[in-house]
Design a protein around this motif. Structure first.
Motif, mmCIF file in Angstrom:
data_model
loop_
_atom_site.group_PDB
_atom_site.id
_atom_site.type_symbol
_atom_site.label_atom_id
_atom_site.label_comp_id
_atom_site.label_asym_id
_atom_site.label_seq_id
_atom_site.Cartn_x
_atom_site.Cartn_y
_atom_site.Cartn_z
ATOM 1 N N VAL A 24 82.733 39.054 61.688
ATOM 2 C CA VAL A 24 83.263 40.528 61.721
ATOM 3 C C VAL A 24 82.196 41.096 60.854
ATOM 4 O O VAL A 24 81.433 42.251 61.847
ATOM 5 N N LYS A 25 80.796 40.767 60.146
ATOM 6 C CA LYS A 25 80.029 41.048 59.248
ATOM 7 C C LYS A 25 79.040 41.323 60.799
ATOM 8 O O LYS A 25 77.897 41.834 60.624
ATOM 9 N N LYS A 26 78.936 40.198 61.425
ATOM 10 C CA LYS A 26 78.045 40.414 62.019
ATOM 11 C C LYS A 26 77.552 41.661 63.506
ATOM 12 O O LYS A 26 76.768 42.052 63.508
ATOM 13 N N ALA A 27 79.387 42.056 64.221
ATOM 14 C CA ALA A 27 79.382 42.565 64.925
ATOM 15 C C ALA A 27 78.479 43.947 64.309
ATOM 16 O O ALA A 27 78.143 44.741 65.030
ATOM 17 N N ARG A 54 73.127 48.979 62.760
ATOM 18 C CA ARG A 54 71.873 49.242 63.696
ATOM 19 C C ARG A 54 71.809 50.295 64.826
ATOM 20 O O ARG A 54 70.545 51.021 64.856
ATOM 21 N N ASP A 55 72.699 49.716 65.718
ATOM 22 C CA ASP A 55 72.113 50.624 67.141
ATOM 23 C C ASP A 55 72.704 51.895 66.870
ATOM 24 O O ASP A 55 72.181 53.123 67.572
ATOM 25 N N LEU A 56 73.714 52.670 66.284
ATOM 26 C CA LEU A 56 74.157 54.341 66.065
ATOM 27 C C LEU A 56 74.030 54.551 64.966
ATOM 28 O O LEU A 56 74.821 55.438 64.728
ATOM 29 N N HIS A 57 73.119 54.302 63.800
ATOM 30 C CA HIS A 57 72.782 54.355 62.616
ATOM 31 C C HIS A 57 71.973 56.041 63.297
ATOM 32 O O HIS A 57 70.913 55.887 64.010
ATOM 33 N N PHE A 117 79.539 55.237 64.828
ATOM 34 C CA PHE A 117 78.781 54.926 63.974
ATOM 35 C C PHE A 117 79.751 54.781 62.534
ATOM 36 O O PHE A 117 80.287 53.966 61.883
ATOM 37 N N LYS A 118 80.955 55.772 62.731
ATOM 38 C CA LYS A 118 81.561 56.637 61.297
ATOM 39 C C LYS A 118 82.785 55.349 61.786
ATOM 40 O O LYS A 118 83.544 55.399 61.036
#
Length: 385
Positions: A26-29, A35-38, A52-53
């Motif tokens: 869960v944490k890795k996903a 990071r990609d959607l920030h 991202f939300k």
């Protein structure tokens, strides 16, 4: 987010993982997607911002073991199409003759014990539909006071002048004009909440008629405008117990900010600061002081009058007392809460004269010679000899 929206969302799909994924997965996903959607990495991209939300929302639930268990358990209840997306309608499939309330599954309807509101209460930080609303309790108030050392040790009564919301003196906190009384809200029957059915769910929300207070004031007090409180300056007499220490907080129940419409007042917390004393120090319940003595008094012994919190007492200095020795006077310290008192610890400290007249100097020299003749060596056995 409503309970229905929460159940309908697939948080595992949002993170791209299976429902059996470990907490590390869960944490890795989440980290990769975040990071990609920030937004900083996608300026002006509203779709990335919405994703991202959604990803953050999914992570907030699935990263918390307790929330994840509630989420999983609730979704299992409606597995296999058991949860009708469009809600239940009268006479619809399943033979329901009235609008269905999901609370009935768990007993007692929307306001009964064990309802779905209780199951989801931890996630939504809600107490469930059965909670009865009451006028809000007043806030706690904090203030400070400074006491003398002996006042703190022996206890004292001090006046505290403060300005804070207090019960209205005209209506005595009821909010109603003198001679009248608030009446029970007819819409919620005094509970402060009303239940509404929306599709498969029964929801409880604050009553619009009484604003969640459970009562209605038809003729409000002219001084507090129906709130039951008003800012005023008041003087509170506070009894400081014996033995209070520097920095200690004293709680006075019900002396804080007044509650709305007669609700309980908050508490008053008084932080006590204690001034230093010229004579006494303190070690827990024990008082300490330094007693100046002469060399002759240490050698020959004497009785010295010393102060205490309750007058003076005589302290016997035995012959041959060493400089720095602590003499204990029992029961002359700080009063204890359960009764009794600590001790007075007297440290003897030799006072060396800065100047001697000729007679005193001659006498001291004769003593020094006699001391040597007797074989006394103050450095006998000293490691540095």
């Amino acid at each position: 987010m409503s309970q229905r929206e929460w159940i309908e969302k697939d948080f595992y799909k949002e993170l791209g993982i299976s429902s059996s994924a470990s907490q590390d997965e869960v944490k890795k996903a989440y980290r990769k997607l975040a990071r990609d959607l920030h937004p900083d990495a996608n300026p002006g991209d509203t779709k990335a911002e919405e994703r991202f939300k959604a990803v953050s929302e999914a992570h907030a639930v699935l990263s918390d073991p307790a929330k994840r268990k509630e989420y999983d358990d609730t979704r299992k209840l409606f597995a296999g199409g058991g949860y009708p997306r469009g809600g239940f309608t009268p006479g619809g499939a399943g033979g329901f003759s009235q609008e269905f309330n999901i609370g009935d599954i768990f007993g007692g309807g929307a306001t009964g014990d064990g309802g779905l509101g209780d199951l989801l209460g931890g996630l939504f930080n809600r107490g469930g539909a059965r909670t009865t609303s009451r006028p809000r309790r007043g806030s706690d108030v904090e203030t400070e006071t400074t006491l003398g050392f002996r006042e703190a040790a022996q206890g004292v009564t001090v006046p505290l002048r403060m300005t804070s919301p207090s019960p209205c003196t005209t209506c005595h906190g009821s909010g109603a004009k003198p001679g009248t009384s608030p009446r029970v809200c007819p819409l919620c029957n005094g509970t402060g909440v009303v239940s509404r059915n929306q599709g498969a769910f029964g929801f409880s929300e604050p009553c619009d008629e009484c604003r969640g207070s459970g009562s209605i004031i038809d003729d409000p007090c002219v001084d507090c405008h129906g709130n039951g409180i008003q800012n005023r300056t008041r003087t509170i007499t506070v009894r400081i117990p014996p033995g209070v220490s520097d920095g200690q907080r004293i709680r006075l129940a019900g002396q804080g900010e007044a509650g709305l419409r007669g609700a309980p007042s908050g508490d008053l917390f008084v932080t006590v600061h204690v001034s230093q004393d010229k004579v006494f120090g303190r070690n827990g319940d024990d008082l300490t002081l330094v007693l100046p003595v002469s060399y002759a008094e240490l050698v020959l012994g004497t009785t010295v009058s010393v102060p205490t919190l309750e007058g003076r007492v005589g302290v016997k200095v035995p012959p041959g007392t060493a400089d720095g020795r602590i003499l204990r006077v029992r029961g002359r310290g700080v009063p204890k809460r359960g009764g009794g008192a600590g001790d007075l610890l007297v440290t003897v400290k030799v006072a060396v004269p800065q100047k001697l007249d000729s007679d005193a100097a001659d006498a001291l020299k004769r003593y020094q010679e006699a001391e040597r003749s007797s074989g006394f060596d103050p450095r006998a056995g000293w490691a540095g000899a």
